[in-house]
Design an enzyme around this catalytic site. Structure first.
Site, short mmCIF file in Angstrom:
data_model
loop_
_atom_site.label_atom_id
_atom_site.label_comp_id
_atom_site.label_asym_id
_atom_site.label_seq_id
_atom_site.Cartn_x
_atom_site.Cartn_y
_atom_site.Cartn_z
N GLU A 169 0.81 -1.22 0.00
CA GLU A 169 0.00 0.00 0.00
C GLU A 169 0.84 1.27 0.00
O GLU A 169 0.68 2.15 0.85
CB GLU A 169 -0.99 -0.02 1.17
CG GLU A 169 -1.92 -1.24 1.08
CD GLU A 169 -2.83 -1.40 2.29
OE1 GLU A 169 -2.81 -0.55 3.19
OE2 GLU A 169 -3.57 -2.41 2.33
N ASN A 210 2.09 -5.01 -3.14
CA ASN A 210 0.67 -5.33 -2.97
C ASN A 210 -0.11 -4.05 -2.71
O ASN A 210 0.38 -3.14 -2.04
CB ASN A 210 0.57 -6.28 -1.75
CG ASN A 210 -0.77 -6.90 -1.55
OD1 ASN A 210 -1.34 -7.46 -2.47
ND2 ASN A 210 -1.29 -6.84 -0.32
N HIS A 246 -10.44 -5.92 -2.54
CA HIS A 246 -11.50 -5.66 -1.56
C HIS A 246 -12.63 -4.93 -2.31
O HIS A 246 -12.62 -3.70 -2.44
CB HIS A 246 -10.96 -4.82 -0.40
CG HIS A 246 -9.95 -5.55 0.43
ND1 HIS A 246 -10.29 -6.67 1.17
CD2 HIS A 246 -8.63 -5.36 0.61
CE1 HIS A 246 -9.21 -7.11 1.79
NE2 HIS A 246 -8.18 -6.35 1.46
N GLU A 275 -6.34 -10.59 -1.66
CA GLU A 275 -7.17 -10.35 -0.47
C GLU A 275 -8.64 -10.22 -0.86
O GLU A 275 -9.35 -9.33 -0.39
CB GLU A 275 -6.72 -9.08 0.27
CG GLU A 275 -5.25 -9.09 0.66
CD GLU A 275 -4.81 -7.85 1.43
OE1 GLU A 275 -5.69 -7.10 1.91
OE2 GLU A 275 -3.59 -7.64 1.55
N ASP A 277 -12.43 -10.05 -1.20
CA ASP A 277 -13.74 -10.16 -0.55
C ASP A 277 -14.69 -9.19 -1.25
O ASP A 277 -14.24 -8.24 -1.91
CB ASP A 277 -13.71 -9.98 0.98
CG ASP A 277 -12.97 -8.74 1.46
OD1 ASP A 277 -12.82 -7.77 0.69
OD2 ASP A 277 -12.54 -8.74 2.62
O1 G2I Z 1 -7.80 -3.77 5.97
C1 G2I Z 1 -7.95 -4.95 5.23
C2 G2I Z 1 -6.64 -5.43 4.66
C3 G2I Z 1 -6.08 -4.44 3.66
N1 G2I Z 1 -4.85 -4.89 3.08
C4 G2I Z 1 -3.82 -5.29 4.02
C5 G2I Z 1 -4.36 -6.26 5.05
O2 G2I Z 1 -3.35 -6.60 5.99
C6 G2I Z 1 -5.59 -5.71 5.74
O3 G2I Z 1 -6.00 -6.70 6.70
C7 G2I Z 1 -6.60 -6.19 7.87
C8 G2I Z 1 -6.98 -7.37 8.75
O4 G2I Z 1 -7.95 -8.12 8.07
C9 G2I Z 1 -7.57 -6.86 10.07
O5 G2I Z 1 -7.77 -7.97 10.97
O6 G2I Z 1 -5.68 -5.37 8.55
C10 G2I Z 1 -6.28 -4.77 9.70
C11 G2I Z 1 -5.32 -3.77 10.30
O7 G2I Z 1 -5.14 -2.69 9.47
C12 G2I Z 1 -6.63 -5.86 10.72
O8 G2I Z 1 -7.31 -5.27 11.80
C13 G2I Z 1 -6.70 -5.35 13.04
C14 G2I Z 1 -7.43 -4.42 13.96
O9 G2I Z 1 -7.33 -3.10 13.46
C15 G2I Z 1 -6.81 -4.49 15.31
O10 G2I Z 1 -7.55 -3.69 16.20
C16 G2I Z 1 -6.75 -5.92 15.81
O11 G2I Z 1 -6.04 -6.00 17.02
O12 G2I Z 1 -6.74 -6.68 13.53
C17 G2I Z 1 -6.05 -6.79 14.76
C18 G2I Z 1 -5.98 -8.28 15.14
O13 G2I Z 1 -7.28 -8.80 15.24
#
Ligand code: G2I
Length: 576
Positions: A169, A210, A246, A275, A277
């Site tokens: 990103e 990515n 996404h 990724e 969805d």
């Molecule tokens: O935002 C969607 C994706 C966009 N591209 C990069 C990916 O790495 C990203 O994944 C998401 C995860 O699916 C989330 O699960 O990235 C987020 C963070 O920017 C993840 O969220 C985080 C929460 O913000 C936190 O509060 C939490 O502690 O997940 C953490 C673990 O559950």
């Protein structure tokens, strides 16, 4: 094409429920043991028949604790990305303190279920701890080097880990560079540096850039295209471009999706959807489900149509665990399985896109279990294994050889993939016990159960003058295209039977080469052409079989040959 015609689909849920009731560890075999109708084969069987991966993002807690989650993950997918467990805030929450529990959990699940792992992500503006963000430019670059060398180096010799998102990103939606703390502190050079450090730490893994909102042709994807083209022209090791995917049904399907993949493929990179969805405004209804299904189908068909597209990863798989509702108020239901693990039309669409008739009768029967490996020719550093071959209705294409250190404990990792029922292992430590198992695979990607375990102890060695080698060095040099610079990575392994503490690695750099201080993951010094590296606190002790990845940038006056002899504490190391 007619996604509503599959009245029998709920049977899949029943099969999965039955699988979930079986004892773990799960492998693909349980589903194939009672072959369903051919068209009902799991996604991974159809994807493998088309030469693609089908992946999912794994969430740490249900992967550890929830049988229904594990059963879908194991049976439907042949690649996995850790949703969060390999990010910087998980792996190095404070400077130099590395924690790999979640990452190792994903690696172990993947190995047990014959899945590849895509590493995500090394350099990102999000989920990076505060201590990194406040560093000065030189300290931030060193922290990045150290982080990449350590995290990538940890899995560099693990055959399951096939690729990394090196930077993630880097663009704003208008195509300008994102003004992240990385960019603001280091300028855009951090991107090329990150790829070079990653290549130095793992010369085999595919290295990816990515991003999101780059699926169609637009300002952002064109900026990405220009960046990748320039990086490759500069000799930066960018192997692959990830299109996150996404999507949202209310915003329409990305325009010129296929053409966009094609133009990147023409640059010589692999492409992949990383990724995927497809969210919607809640509540779900059958019309929205049908639209969502067409999006999933379009993405899978687009990837199938582009030779350079390696596969598609879905960001999660069940609505029970999805980032979407936490981020987009009132939206959700973005995944192919609902929160109760029932499949939706989106699942059928993915399945039928993969099974479009080019593999009308997919082989779902795995080979028979191979015999227990038998060792011969055991020396202090190597041995030969052979085993009774498996049989298969269509044909065995090869075997996985898995090895674990020690007589018990320690996890198995794939160390070889021979095409026939024998394997020669090398680089082992003297007087050390190893355990081996083998499994067979066929052309459709079906994998047999694991054989029984054989334990083998290498001989004491010696006999000649001096002690046998108790260290191993893998040295990788990556020249920088167009400039007299290079990045060198060194994986130092303790092949002895006792811990190695406070080591000093010494070698002679070929003439004309010089280290550019400071290097990373060690304290480096050069006197004439003689170089020494001493450890930092976190890697000063290497357990038997343990390794550390260290490295440095350097300059050369034309030649990038490698040092030939390495010593630790004055004793020569095996060089591989
Ligand atoms: O935002 C969607 C994706 C966009 N591209 C990069 C990916 O790495 C990203 O994944 C998401 C995860 O699916 C989330 O699960 O990235 C987020 C963070 O920017 C993840 O969220 C985080 C929460 O913000 C936190 O509060 C939490 O502690 O997940 C953490 C673990 O559950």
């Amino acid at each position: 094409m007619i996604i509503s015609a599959r009245g029998a689909r709920p049977a899949r849920t029943a099969v999965l429920a039955a699988v979930a009731a079986l004892a773990v560890p799960l492998v693909v075999a349980p589903i194939a043991a009672a072959p369903p109708a051919a068209a009902d084969a799991p996604l991974r069987v159809h994807a493998a028949a088309r030469g693609k991966f089908i992946g999912y993002a794994a969430s740490t807690s249900p992967l550890a604790n929830e049988a229904a989650y594990r059963s879908v993950a194991a049976s439907e997918f042949n690649q996995v990305t850790a949703e969060n467990a390999m990010k910087w805030d998980s792996t190095e929450p404070s400077d130099g303190n590395y924690t790999f529990a979640g990452a190792d959990q994903v690696m172990a699940f993947a190995t047990a279920n014959n899945q590849q792992v895509h590493g995500h992500t090394l350099v990102w503006h999000s989920q990076t701890p505060g201590w990194v963000q406040g560093l000065s430019a030189s300290a931030m670059r060193t922290a990045m080097q150290d982080h990449i060398a350590t995290v990538v180096g940890r899995y560099a010799n693990n055959a399951a880990l096939v690729s990394w998102d090196v930077v993630n990103e880097v663009f704003d939606d208008n195509g300008n560079m994102r003004t992240s703390f990385w960019y603001n502190t280091l300028g855009s050079s951090y991107i090329a540096d990150a790829f070079r450090y990653a290549r130095a730490a793992d010369s085999n893994a595919r290295l990816c850039i990515n991003d999101y909102n780059v699926e169609g042709i637009n300002a952002k994807s064109t900026a990405m295209y220009n960046l990748v083209r320039q990086l490759r022209a500069d000799g930066v090791p960018v192997d692959c471009v990830g299109f996150q995917g996404h999507l949202a049904i209310q915003y329409g399907f990305p325009s010129q999706f296929r053409e966009n993949l094609d133009r990147f493929a023409a640059l010589g990179v692999q492409v992949r959807i990383t990724e995927l969805d497809v969210r919607m405004q809640l509540p779900r209804d059958s019309t929205k489900d049908a639209t969502q299904a067409t999006y999933y189908r379009n993405v899978v068909q687009g990837c199938l149509a582009v030779t350079a597209c390696a596969g598609v990863t879905i960001w999660g798989f069940t609505d029970k665990y999805s980032w979407v509702p936490d981020t987009f108020s009132g939206q959700g239901a973005a995944l192919p399985w609902d929160a109760n693990y029932s499949t939706k039309p989106a699942y059928t669409a993915i399945h039928d896109a993969l099974d479009d008739g080019t593999s009308p009768n997919p082989d779902t029967t795995p080979p028979t279990t191979p015999g227990t490996p038998v060792a011969s020719g055991v020396t202090s550093s190597g041995l030969s294994l052979s085993w009774t071959a498996s049989s298969d209705a269509v044909g065995v294409t090869g075997y996985d050889v898995l090895r674990a250190p020690g007589a018990s404990g320690g996890s198995f990792a794939v160390v070889g993939t021979p095409s026939s029922a024998s394997f020669v292992d090398s680089g082992l430590a003297a007087s050390t016990t190893y355990r081996y198992q083998v499994r067979a695979r066929d052309a459709a990607g079906n994998v047999s159960s694991l054989s029984s375990v054989a334990s083998v102890t290498t001989t004491a060695g010696g006999g000649g003058p001096g002690p046998s080698s108790s260290c191993r060095v893998a040295y990788t040099i990556s020249p920088w295209g167009g400039s007299p610079g290079f990045t060198a990575g060194v994986v130092l392994t303790n092949t002895g039977t006792s811990s190695l503490s406070g080591w000093t690695l010494a070698f002679t750099l070929p003439s004309g080469q010089a280290i550019t201080p400071p290097g990373w993951s060690a304290t480096w010094s050069q006197s004439g052409q003689a170089v020494t590296a001493t450890p930092l606190s976190w890697n000063s002790t290497l357990a038997p079989g343990g390794s550390t990845t260290i490295g440095f940038n350097g300059t050369h006056t034309g030649g990038t040959s490698e040092p030939t002899t390495f010593t630790v504490g004055g004793s020569s190391c095996t060089v591989v």
